[in-house]
Design a protein around this motif. Structure first.
Motif, PDB file in Angstrom:
ATOM      1  N   GLN A  88     160.737  33.431 -13.122  1.00 40.45           N
ATOM      2  CA  GLN A  88     161.631  32.789 -12.159  1.00 40.45           C
ATOM      3  C   GLN A  88     161.565  33.531 -10.825  1.00 40.45           C
ATOM      4  O   GLN A  88     161.430  34.746 -10.795  1.00 40.45           O
ATOM      5  CB  GLN A  88     163.076  32.815 -12.668  1.00 40.45           C
ATOM      6  CG  GLN A  88     163.274  32.105 -13.989  1.00 40.45           C
ATOM      7  CD  GLN A  88     163.096  30.616 -13.845  1.00 40.45           C
ATOM      8  OE1 GLN A  88     163.825  29.969 -13.108  1.00 40.45           O
ATOM      9  NE2 GLN A  88     162.117  30.079 -14.538  1.00 40.45           N
TER      10      GLN A  88
ATOM     11  N   GLU B  62     163.555  34.793  -7.665  1.00 40.84           N
ATOM     12  CA  GLU B  62     164.922  35.100  -7.253  1.00 40.84           C
ATOM     13  C   GLU B  62     164.908  35.610  -5.823  1.00 40.84           C
ATOM     14  O   GLU B  62     163.894  36.117  -5.348  1.00 40.84           O
ATOM     15  CB  GLU B  62     165.535  36.162  -8.159  1.00 40.84           C
ATOM     16  CG  GLU B  62     165.754  35.701  -9.570  1.00 40.84           C
ATOM     17  CD  GLU B  62     166.403  36.767 -10.435  1.00 40.84           C
ATOM     18  OE1 GLU B  62     166.400  37.959 -10.045  1.00 40.84           O
ATOM     19  OE2 GLU B  62     166.904  36.402 -11.508  1.00 40.84           O
TER      20      GLU B  62
ATOM     21  N   HIS C  66     165.089  26.409 -11.500  1.00 38.29           N
ATOM     22  CA  HIS C  66     163.768  25.832 -11.740  1.00 38.29           C
ATOM     23  C   HIS C  66     163.210  26.343 -13.065  1.00 38.29           C
ATOM     24  O   HIS C  66     163.504  27.453 -13.480  1.00 38.29           O
ATOM     25  CB  HIS C  66     162.802  26.170 -10.595  1.00 38.29           C
ATOM     26  CG  HIS C  66     162.696  27.628 -10.297  1.00 38.29           C
ATOM     27  ND1 HIS C  66     163.624  28.297  -9.511  1.00 38.29           N
ATOM     28  CD2 HIS C  66     161.809  28.571 -10.690  1.00 38.29           C
ATOM     29  CE1 HIS C  66     163.291  29.569  -9.417  1.00 38.29           C
ATOM     30  NE2 HIS C  66     162.191  29.772 -10.139  1.00 38.29           N
ATOM     31  N   ASP C  67     162.442  25.476 -13.737  1.00 37.69           N
ATOM     32  CA  ASP C  67     161.771  25.888 -14.966  1.00 37.69           C
ATOM     33  C   ASP C  67     160.530  26.694 -14.628  1.00 37.69           C
ATOM     34  O   ASP C  67     160.257  27.720 -15.223  1.00 37.69           O
ATOM     35  CB  ASP C  67     161.379  24.668 -15.812  1.00 37.69           C
ATOM     36  CG  ASP C  67     162.601  23.930 -16.339  1.00 37.69           C
ATOM     37  OD1 ASP C  67     163.603  24.592 -16.665  1.00 37.69           O
ATOM     38  OD2 ASP C  67     162.552  22.684 -16.401  1.00 37.69           O
ATOM     39  N   LYS C  68     159.790  26.175 -13.656  1.00 39.26           N
ATOM     40  CA  LYS C  68     158.575  26.839 -13.194  1.00 39.26           C
ATOM     41  C   LYS C  68     158.568  26.738 -11.668  1.00 39.26           C
ATOM     42  O   LYS C  68     158.733  25.650 -11.119  1.00 39.26           O
ATOM     43  CB  LYS C  68     157.343  26.139 -13.776  1.00 39.26           C
ATOM     44  CG  LYS C  68     156.037  26.770 -13.367  1.00 39.26           C
ATOM     45  CD  LYS C  68     154.867  26.031 -13.994  1.00 39.26           C
ATOM     46  CE  LYS C  68     153.567  26.643 -13.468  1.00 39.26           C
ATOM     47  NZ  LYS C  68     152.404  25.880 -13.918  1.00 39.26           N
TER      48      LYS C  68
END
Length: 98
Positions: free
Chosen positions: A58, A60, A32-34
């Motif tokens: 990000q 995780e 994902h970017d955001k």
């Protein structure tokens, strides 16, 4: 410190064991970017503290210690951000009751 006859949640959870299935995580976070609001919320909602926000923004997951409660599945799976499966037999959380 707990009062006599009481136990803190952390003390009870410490008794549980987690058998790691090396290289076969039962939870994966999609690239994902955001992060969405739901995925970002997992950094505080996950009772095992498996989700973290990196300095790069990000989210995780480190599934070691996961309680397999399904909170992330409920919050994020409909959007496809989290792929969640039960661990293979013999792996995952081993609860100790008592």
């Amino acid at each position: 410190m707990s009062k006599p006859g009481e136990a803190r949640v952390e003390e009870k959870l410490y008794q549980n064991r987690y058998v790691v299935d090396g290289g076969r995580s039962h939870i994966r976070v999609a690239a994902h970017d955001k992060p969405s609001a739901n995925l970002l919320a997992m950094t505080t909602l996950c009772p095992a503290g498996c989700y973290t926000l990196t300095e790069a923004g990000q989210v995780e997951v480190a599934p070691d210690g996961c309680f397999e409660c399904g909170a992330c599945r409920v919050m994020c799976e409909p959007g496809g951000e989290v792929e969640w499966n039960y661990p293979r037999g013999g792996y995952g959380v081993l609860f100790k009751f008592g």
